[in-house]
Write a protein that holds these residues in place. Structure first.
Motif, short mmCIF file in Angstrom:
data_model
loop_
_atom_site.label_atom_id
_atom_site.label_comp_id
_atom_site.label_asym_id
_atom_site.label_seq_id
_atom_site.Cartn_x
_atom_site.Cartn_y
_atom_site.Cartn_z
N GLN A 165 0.83 -1.21 0.00
CA GLN A 165 0.00 0.00 0.00
C GLN A 165 0.86 1.26 0.00
N LYS A 166 1.98 1.23 0.74
CA LYS A 166 2.87 2.38 0.78
C LYS A 166 3.50 2.62 -0.60
N ILE A 167 3.96 1.55 -1.22
CA ILE A 167 4.54 1.67 -2.57
C ILE A 167 3.51 2.18 -3.55
N ASP A 168 2.30 1.63 -3.46
CA ASP A 168 1.23 2.03 -4.36
C ASP A 168 0.90 3.51 -4.16
N ASP A 169 0.88 3.95 -2.90
CA ASP A 169 0.58 5.34 -2.60
C ASP A 169 1.67 6.27 -3.16
N LEU A 170 2.92 5.86 -3.02
CA LEU A 170 4.02 6.67 -3.56
C LEU A 170 3.93 6.79 -5.07
N TYR A 171 3.61 5.70 -5.74
CA TYR A 171 3.48 5.74 -7.20
C TYR A 171 2.26 6.55 -7.62
N ARG A 172 1.19 6.50 -6.81
CA ARG A 172 0.04 7.34 -7.10
C ARG A 172 0.41 8.81 -7.00
N GLN A 173 1.16 9.17 -5.95
CA GLN A 173 1.61 10.55 -5.79
C GLN A 173 2.53 10.96 -6.94
N ALA A 174 3.41 10.04 -7.33
CA ALA A 174 4.30 10.31 -8.47
C ALA A 174 3.48 10.49 -9.74
N GLY A 175 2.41 9.70 -9.87
CA GLY A 175 1.54 9.81 -11.04
C GLY A 175 0.86 11.17 -11.11
N ALA A 176 0.39 11.64 -9.95
CA ALA A 176 -0.25 12.96 -9.90
C ALA A 176 0.76 14.05 -10.26
N ALA A 177 1.98 13.93 -9.71
CA ALA A 177 3.03 14.91 -10.03
C ALA A 177 3.41 14.84 -11.50
N THR A 178 3.41 13.63 -12.06
CA THR A 178 3.73 13.45 -13.48
C THR A 178 2.70 14.16 -14.35
N ASP A 179 1.42 14.05 -13.97
CA ASP A 179 0.38 14.74 -14.73
C ASP A 179 0.60 16.24 -14.70
N ALA A 180 0.96 16.77 -13.51
CA ALA A 180 1.23 18.21 -13.40
C ALA A 180 2.46 18.59 -14.21
N TYR A 181 3.47 17.74 -14.20
CA TYR A 181 4.69 17.98 -14.98
C TYR A 181 4.36 17.99 -16.48
N ILE A 217 8.64 14.02 -8.44
CA ILE A 217 8.42 12.70 -9.06
C ILE A 217 9.59 11.77 -8.75
N GLN A 218 10.79 12.28 -8.97
CA GLN A 218 11.99 11.46 -8.75
C GLN A 218 12.09 11.01 -7.30
N GLN A 219 11.76 11.89 -6.36
CA GLN A 219 11.82 11.52 -4.95
C GLN A 219 10.82 10.43 -4.62
N LYS A 220 9.59 10.54 -5.15
CA LYS A 220 8.56 9.54 -4.87
C LYS A 220 8.94 8.19 -5.49
N ILE A 221 9.40 8.22 -6.73
CA ILE A 221 9.77 6.98 -7.40
C ILE A 221 10.95 6.31 -6.69
N GLU A 222 11.94 7.12 -6.31
CA GLU A 222 13.10 6.56 -5.61
C GLU A 222 12.71 5.97 -4.26
N ALA A 275 -0.33 1.70 -19.34
CA ALA A 275 1.03 1.72 -18.81
C ALA A 275 0.87 1.92 -17.30
N PRO A 276 1.06 0.87 -16.49
CA PRO A 276 0.63 0.93 -15.08
C PRO A 276 1.42 1.89 -14.19
N ARG A 277 2.74 1.68 -14.11
CA ARG A 277 3.55 2.49 -13.20
C ARG A 277 5.02 2.19 -13.44
N PRO A 278 5.93 2.97 -12.84
CA PRO A 278 7.36 2.65 -12.98
C PRO A 278 7.65 1.23 -12.52
N GLY A 279 8.52 0.56 -13.24
CA GLY A 279 8.85 -0.82 -12.92
C GLY A 279 7.95 -1.83 -13.59
#
Length: 369
Positions: A67-83, A202-207, A344-348
């Motif tokens: 759930q934590k990983i999923d949440d981080l990727y969701r946050q990265a996804g939201a930031a990606t949309d803004a980017y 994005i990079q921080q969340k993905i890392e 395209a689901p998520r990084p990885g």
């Protein structure tokens, strides 16, 4: 086996597994909500409790990590949309600045030409002893010449007024273009700063997500992936158990078929944030490029796709339509029929076929109206 047969086989497998394991209880709402049991929006209550003892604790711990990983990727996804949106806006602003610069150059050239024309008229008057045209007519002593000259004088005066008016308007336009160009530069700078901030976010969340996953033992990473698949399968099964496929029986348009073909041809390519092909994609990069290939360009981001494209009911969707996921519209997939979608689901992860109801559905949009 070629790619098309792989796609068909994958759809068949999704449907077959669903029929074999579908629960007996039907769901009234064919669209799982953001607070429902499906997708990464869930709170996780009751999701990972697998009995007592060390095995149960291990499963619960792994579920918490998932759930934590999923949440981080969701946050990265939201930031990606803004980017992506900031990038798209920057490109538009750069293009607008180029157009304004061209207008400024054209305006300056026009001002130069008008000044030359005014100078030529002034020199002509000087050659005529510096007398105003009206005085020259009065001294001509020829009535016919006077009448003809009067007409020419009126025409000349009107032409002079038009010349001065055009010079004045051109100068106003130049001032406006310069102001617009300055405003666009400020917006461009702001969007570039926004891009840099979102890129860092994005990079921080993905890392952080990668670090969590890499910290697991090999067997745990395998179990983690299985937990993800189980969660998606559970949501898809519930969605199909509502009987939604009995209502969804629409054929793709000609453009929709082209978009589906493009999207499914990308299966196996990696997810990379901000990517729109040809070798990698993020979720909206895949859908926007698929519809561009179909000859019907659409907005770049999932949020803008949700805002700008016509909405249709889930029961009315057809292959090629875009399914927007999560309450903040931060993920998108393309419906390809038989209860399946490609995304395209998520990084990885790679572009793949999944269940259309495997995440909370916000709604469906139709690019070709």
């Amino acid at each position: 086996m070629n790619r098309r047969r792989c796609v068909a086989a994958a759809i068949t497998l999704v449907c077959a597994l669903t029929i074999l394991t579908a629960p007996t209880a039907a769901y009234a709402d064919p669209r799982p909500s953001g607070s429902g049991s499906s997708g990464s929006d869930s709170s996780g209550s009751g999701t990972g409790s697998a009995g007592s003892g060390s095995a149960g604790s291990g499963t619960e711990r792994l579920e918490a990590v998932r759930q934590k990983i999923d949440d981080l990727y969701r946050q990265a996804g939201a930031a990606t949309d803004a980017y992506n949106l900031a990038t798209e806006q920057s490109e538009k602003q750069s293009s607008e600045i180029v157009k304004l610069a061209q207008r400024i150059v054209q305006g300056q050239s026009r001002i130069t030409a008008l000044k030359k024309q005014a100078g030529a008229e002034a020199r002509a008057q000087y050659r005529d002893s510096g007398l105003p045209p009206a005085a020259q007519l009065m001294l001509s002593g020829d009535p016919d010449s006077f009448l003809d000259g009067a007409d020419r004088l009126r025409s000349g005066q009107q032409a002079q007024k038009n010349l001065l008016a055009e010079m004045d308007q051109t100068q106003k336009d130049l001032t406006a273009y310069t102001q617009d160009a300055g405003d666009q530069w400020q917006k461009l700078d702001a969007n570039r700063a926004k891009q840099a901030k979102k890129k860092k976010d994005i990079q921080q969340k993905i890392e952080a997500a990668k670090k969590l996953e890499s910290g697991l033992a090999k067997k745990e990473r395998a179990r983690l992936k299985k937990l993800e698949e189980d969660q998606e399968f559970k949501a898809q099964t519930a969605w199909l158990s509502s009987g939604i496929l009995k209502e969804i029986d629409n054929k793709a348009s000609a453009e929709g078929k082209k978009a589906v073909k493009f999207a499914t041809d990308q299966i196996g390519k990696p997810y990379v944030w901000g990517a729109a092909g040809p070798h990698s994609f993020d979720c909206s990069g895949l859908t926007s490029q698929a519809w561009a290939a179909a000859g019907d360009p659409i907005p770049r981001t999932s949020q803008e796709q949700w805002k700008q494209l016509p909405h249709v009911q889930v029961k009315d969707m057809r292959p090629g339509d875009l399914i927007i996921y999560f309450s903040d519209a931060t993920h998108v997939g393309m419906y390809i029929g038989d209860g399946a979608m490609v995304n395209a689901p998520r990084p990885g992860r790679n572009v793949t076929i999944g269940g259309a109801g495997s995440m909370p559905i916000l709604g469906v949009v139709r690019p070709d109206k």
